[in-house]
Each structure stands twice: as C-alpha cells, then as structure tokens.
Design a protein around this motif. Structure first.
Motif, PDB file in Angstrom:
ATOM      1  N   ARG A 110       0.734  -1.224  -0.112  1.00  5.81           N
ATOM      2  CA  ARG A 110      -0.093   0.119  -0.248  1.00  5.81           C
ATOM      3  C   ARG A 110       0.699   1.125  -0.580  1.00  5.81           C
ATOM      4  NH1 ARG A 110      -4.051  -0.385   5.088  1.00  5.81           N
ATOM      5  NH2 ARG A 110      -5.565  -1.656   3.267  1.00  5.81           N
ATOM      6  N   ASP A 111       0.467   2.353  -0.959  1.00  7.89           N
ATOM      7  CA  ASP A 111       1.532   3.332  -1.232  1.00  7.89           C
ATOM      8  C   ASP A 111       2.001   3.939   0.284  1.00  7.89           C
ATOM      9  OD1 ASP A 111       0.587   3.565  -3.697  1.00  7.89           O
ATOM     10  OD2 ASP A 111      -0.880   4.547  -3.801  1.00  7.89           O
ATOM     11  N   ARG A 112       0.745   4.237   1.421  1.00  8.54           N
ATOM     12  CA  ARG A 112       1.440   4.875   2.235  1.00  8.54           C
ATOM     13  C   ARG A 112       2.525   4.641   2.954  1.00  8.54           C
ATOM     14  NH1 ARG A 112      -4.103   4.873   5.181  1.00  8.54           N
ATOM     15  NH2 ARG A 112      -4.011   2.727   5.971  1.00  8.54           N
ATOM     16  N   ASN A 113       2.500   2.702   3.341  1.00 20.51           N
ATOM     17  CA  ASN A 113       3.272   1.550   4.466  1.00 20.51           C
ATOM     18  C   ASN A 113       4.705   1.631   3.387  1.00 20.51           C
ATOM     19  OD1 ASN A 113       1.502   1.636   6.546  1.00 20.51           O
ATOM     20  ND2 ASN A 113       1.098  -0.033   4.783  1.00 20.51           N
ATOM     21  N   PHE A 114       4.800   2.269   1.698  1.00 19.65           N
ATOM     22  CA  PHE A 114       6.258   1.792   0.604  1.00 19.65           C
ATOM     23  C   PHE A 114       6.282   2.877   1.222  1.00 19.65           C
ATOM     24  CE2 PHE A 114       8.437   3.453  -2.788  1.00 19.65           C
ATOM     25  CZ  PHE A 114       9.019   2.588  -2.867  1.00 19.65           C
ATOM     26  N   ILE A 115       6.263   4.205   1.437  1.00 22.23           N
ATOM     27  CA  ILE A 115       6.375   5.556   1.440  1.00 22.23           C
ATOM     28  C   ILE A 115       7.029   5.740   3.192  1.00 22.23           C
ATOM     29  CG2 ILE A 115       6.234   7.950   2.241  1.00 22.23           C
ATOM     30  CD1 ILE A 115       4.234   7.776  -0.455  1.00 22.23           C
ATOM     31  N   ARG A 116       6.613   4.704   3.770  1.00 20.30           N
ATOM     32  CA  ARG A 116       6.797   5.016   5.322  1.00 20.30           C
ATOM     33  C   ARG A 116       8.030   4.266   5.122  1.00 20.30           C
ATOM     34  NH1 ARG A 116       1.374   4.433   8.531  1.00 20.30           N
ATOM     35  NH2 ARG A 116       0.436   6.373   8.324  1.00 20.30           N
TER      36      ARG A 116
END
Length: 166
Positions: free
Chosen positions: A92-98
């Motif tokens: 998921r995008d937000r998990n990857f960014i974190r």
C-alpha cells in the motif's frame, strides 16, 4: 469469526442438478472480510445470508456499505497490500512511503538508527519480502538495513535481560 467463515464456506446453490459453492474463497482478517465467487448473482445472495446470520445468530452487525465488484475493475486492498487481477502484489502506498523514509533516514544519519526506528524497520520486512518490490528492495539496500536493525534490537534485548538477571 470462525463460525462466520464456516457458514460462508457452507453456502451452496444448485443448477441443473449440480451443486456449486456460492463462495469459492473467503478471507477474514480482523475487521476485514473478503469473499470471492464465480457467480455474481449467487455471491450477492450469499453475502446477504451472511449479513443475516451474523446479525441473528452471532449477534454482531456487518456495515451496510459492503459492495461487490469485478477484480478486473478494482484491485483488492487488504492488510497493507493491493492485489491486482494479474496477481501483482504491491505494498500500500502509504506503507511503502513510510518504509522508504526510514531507509533514507538510515543513510542520512550516518548508518545509525535508534532502537525505536530499528523496530519500525523490522516491521516493514514482511511487506518487502511478500510483494513485488525487488527494485526498491535493492535500490534502498533494505536487506543491509534490516540486518543492522535486527542486530541492534537483539543487542538491546540481551542487555535488558542481563540487567534483569543481576
């Protein structure tokens, strides 16, 4: 939830004296439920029966905003992953960014992370190992960072245990 799963997998329908499962695959994880079936009409009937069963027998309600859609139209978004109809598994995008920010922070801080940051990095390990992120895994040198983080956590825990034994 296991009662709901068994009830859902037991739902069948009959066409021309042949019995078919209404729900071919089911996955329940915490408050998320995913039901897959080959017949849209029978899947809708099955889900309506599941909602009634959950309310009447198990005593909890399922929100009325459930929906049915084709996997070709929309990917499955569950447990931090998105799964497309082609079988592509992405974080998921937000998990990857974190996770990416933690990798960059490791490089910017002179290859050093605090104990709490190490625990966060180790929690992202499963996302990278179980998804199609080989390019990012190599680019951000995630294996090296996770090895460092797990060693630091291990050292911290050993020193904690040594203090408690004394």
């Amino acid at each position: 939830m296991s009662f709901l799963y068994r009830y859902a997998k037991g739902l069948h329908y009959e066409r021309r004296e042949i019995t078919y499962q209404s729900i071919t695959h089911a996955m329940l994880f915490m408050d998320d439920q995913l039901y897959l079936g080959s017949n849209r009409k029978e899947l809708k009937i099955a889900i309506e029966k599941i909602v009634i069963y959950a309310n009447d027998v198990l005593g909890f309600s399922i929100k009325p905003n459930w929906h049915i859609y084709s996997l070709e139209d929309k990917s499955i978004d569950m447990m931090g992953y998105t799964i497309s109809s082609t079988g592509q598994v992405e974080i998921r995008d937000r998990n990857f960014i974190r996770a990416r920010r933690m990798c960059i922070r490791y490089e910017n801080q002179g290859n050093f992370l605090t104990y709490r940051q190490c625990r966060r990095i180790c929690s992202y390990k499963g996302y990278f190992l179980n998804s199609n992120t080989d390019y990012a895994y190599k680019k951000y040198n995630f294996k090296k960072i996770v090895t460092y983080a797990s060693q630091k956590i291990s050292e911290q825990e050993r020193s904690k245990n040594a203090i408690q034994e004394c």
